[in-house]
Design a protein around this motif. Sequence first.
Motif, mmCIF file in Angstrom:
data_model
loop_
_atom_site.group_PDB
_atom_site.id
_atom_site.type_symbol
_atom_site.label_atom_id
_atom_site.label_comp_id
_atom_site.label_asym_id
_atom_site.label_seq_id
_atom_site.Cartn_x
_atom_site.Cartn_y
_atom_site.Cartn_z
ATOM 1 N N MET A 1 -0.334 -1.445 -7.454
ATOM 2 C CA MET A 1 -0.252 -2.194 -6.213
ATOM 3 C C MET A 1 -1.115 -1.488 -5.165
ATOM 4 O O MET A 1 -1.003 -0.292 -4.960
ATOM 5 C CB MET A 1 1.209 -2.253 -5.766
ATOM 6 C CG MET A 1 1.420 -3.071 -4.528
ATOM 7 S SD MET A 1 3.138 -3.138 -3.980
ATOM 8 C CE MET A 1 3.877 -4.080 -5.280
ATOM 9 N N GLU B 1 6.533 -0.097 5.178
ATOM 10 C CA GLU B 1 6.326 -0.067 3.725
ATOM 11 C C GLU B 1 5.895 -1.451 3.237
ATOM 12 O O GLU B 1 4.984 -1.577 2.410
ATOM 13 C CB GLU B 1 7.604 0.376 3.017
ATOM 14 C CG GLU B 1 7.452 0.490 1.519
ATOM 15 C CD GLU B 1 8.748 0.899 0.835
ATOM 16 O OE1 GLU B 1 8.857 0.631 -0.371
ATOM 17 O OE2 GLU B 1 9.647 1.459 1.483
ATOM 18 N N ALA B 2 6.541 -2.497 3.767
ATOM 19 C CA ALA B 2 6.172 -3.868 3.401
ATOM 20 C C ALA B 2 4.745 -4.179 3.856
ATOM 21 O O ALA B 2 3.951 -4.749 3.095
ATOM 22 C CB ALA B 2 7.162 -4.859 4.009
ATOM 23 N N HIS C 1 2.126 -2.696 1.605
ATOM 24 C CA HIS C 1 1.961 -3.354 0.317
ATOM 25 C C HIS C 1 1.666 -4.856 0.437
ATOM 26 O O HIS C 1 1.735 -5.585 -0.555
ATOM 27 C CB HIS C 1 3.199 -3.122 -0.553
ATOM 28 C CG HIS C 1 3.395 -1.676 -0.866
ATOM 29 N ND1 HIS C 1 2.546 -0.960 -1.664
ATOM 30 C CD2 HIS C 1 4.333 -0.791 -0.453
ATOM 31 C CE1 HIS C 1 2.950 0.290 -1.748
ATOM 32 N NE2 HIS C 1 4.026 0.425 -1.014
ATOM 33 N N GLY C 2 1.357 -5.307 1.651
ATOM 34 C CA GLY C 2 0.980 -6.698 1.855
ATOM 35 C C GLY C 2 2.128 -7.682 1.696
ATOM 36 O O GLY C 2 1.903 -8.845 1.383
ATOM 37 N N GLU C 3 3.340 -7.202 1.931
ATOM 38 C CA GLU C 3 4.526 -8.051 1.807
ATOM 39 C C GLU C 3 5.037 -8.453 3.184
ATOM 40 O O GLU C 3 4.687 -7.846 4.189
ATOM 41 C CB GLU C 3 5.625 -7.288 1.055
ATOM 42 C CG GLU C 3 5.216 -6.853 -0.333
ATOM 43 C CD GLU C 3 6.166 -5.831 -0.944
ATOM 44 O OE1 GLU C 3 7.155 -5.448 -0.275
ATOM 45 O OE2 GLU C 3 5.904 -5.403 -2.074
ATOM 46 N N ARG C 4 5.899 -9.448 3.203
ATOM 47 C CA ARG C 4 6.529 -9.865 4.451
ATOM 48 C C ARG C 4 7.575 -8.820 4.825
ATOM 49 O O ARG C 4 8.464 -8.528 4.037
ATOM 50 C CB ARG C 4 7.211 -11.216 4.289
ATOM 51 C CG ARG C 4 7.860 -11.742 5.581
ATOM 52 C CD ARG C 4 8.712 -12.976 5.344
ATOM 53 N NE ARG C 4 9.887 -12.720 4.520
ATOM 54 C CZ ARG C 4 11.038 -12.221 4.985
ATOM 55 N NH1 ARG C 4 11.178 -11.909 6.244
ATOM 56 N NH2 ARG C 4 12.060 -12.025 4.170
ATOM 57 N N PRO C 5 7.467 -8.255 6.028
ATOM 58 C CA PRO C 5 8.475 -7.272 6.446
ATOM 59 C C PRO C 5 9.850 -7.928 6.575
ATOM 60 O O PRO C 5 9.958 -9.061 7.033
ATOM 61 C CB PRO C 5 7.982 -6.796 7.816
ATOM 62 C CG PRO C 5 6.530 -7.134 7.838
ATOM 63 C CD PRO C 5 6.391 -8.376 7.006
ATOM 64 N N GLU D 1 -2.655 -0.375 -1.490
ATOM 65 C CA GLU D 1 -2.054 -0.003 -0.212
ATOM 66 C C GLU D 1 -3.042 -0.312 0.907
ATOM 67 O O GLU D 1 -4.219 0.049 0.821
ATOM 68 C CB GLU D 1 -1.687 1.482 -0.214
ATOM 69 C CG GLU D 1 -0.626 1.814 -1.235
ATOM 70 C CD GLU D 1 -0.248 3.284 -1.236
ATOM 71 O OE1 GLU D 1 -1.044 4.125 -0.775
ATOM 72 O OE2 GLU D 1 0.861 3.591 -1.705
ATOM 73 N N ARG E 1 12.247 -0.629 6.387
ATOM 74 C CA ARG E 1 11.202 -0.852 5.379
ATOM 75 C C ARG E 1 10.033 -1.691 5.891
ATOM 76 O O ARG E 1 9.202 -2.143 5.104
ATOM 77 C CB ARG E 1 11.819 -1.522 4.148
ATOM 78 C CG ARG E 1 12.794 -0.599 3.462
ATOM 79 C CD ARG E 1 13.198 -1.123 2.144
ATOM 80 N NE ARG E 1 14.126 -0.200 1.498
ATOM 81 C CZ ARG E 1 14.724 -0.436 0.380
ATOM 82 N NH1 ARG E 1 14.506 -1.560 -0.254
ATOM 83 N NH2 ARG E 1 15.556 0.438 -0.123
ATOM 84 N N HIS E 2 9.956 -1.883 7.200
ATOM 85 C CA HIS E 2 8.918 -2.727 7.783
ATOM 86 C C HIS E 2 7.514 -2.246 7.408
ATOM 87 O O HIS E 2 6.713 -3.008 6.868
ATOM 88 C CB HIS E 2 9.080 -2.771 9.312
ATOM 89 C CG HIS E 2 8.136 -3.711 9.978
ATOM 90 N ND1 HIS E 2 8.519 -4.972 10.365
ATOM 91 C CD2 HIS E 2 6.827 -3.594 10.323
ATOM 92 C CE1 HIS E 2 7.488 -5.593 10.928
ATOM 93 N NE2 HIS E 2 6.443 -4.769 10.907
#
Length: 122
Positions: free
Chosen positions: A1, A69-70, A73-77, A3, A66-67
């Motif tokens: 994944m 971190e999300a 990794h290109g994820e929704r916080p 970053e 975890r905001h």
Amino acid sequence: MSEDWAAVAKAINERMKELGWQQQELAARSHVSSAIVREIQRNTVNRKRSPRTLESLSVALGWHPRHLEAVLHGERPPARKELTEQDLSGRLDALEHRLDGITEQLATVIRLLKTSRPSEDR
């Protein structure tokens, strides 16, 4: 994944601007060194960071632990309300660690105070 540290830097910088904070304020509130905050903010040093670093920065900025971190990794916080049992356990561990440090510092202060008193006060 992959970053995306540039996205993390952008999120932090935008939030700090909203809050009117300087780098030193974020460092103090998050208990992350100013040097590390500067590296992350400017995206100058790409290296593995402790998950606790991003968590501490996220919490200090008023976000879910975890905001960042999300974002990395290109994820929704997650929303601030979406705390899980694992999140709470992690936060409790971090608080316990900080309390241990405070207890050690307090013991040092007490010891120094006792040794600095004149002998008639003992």
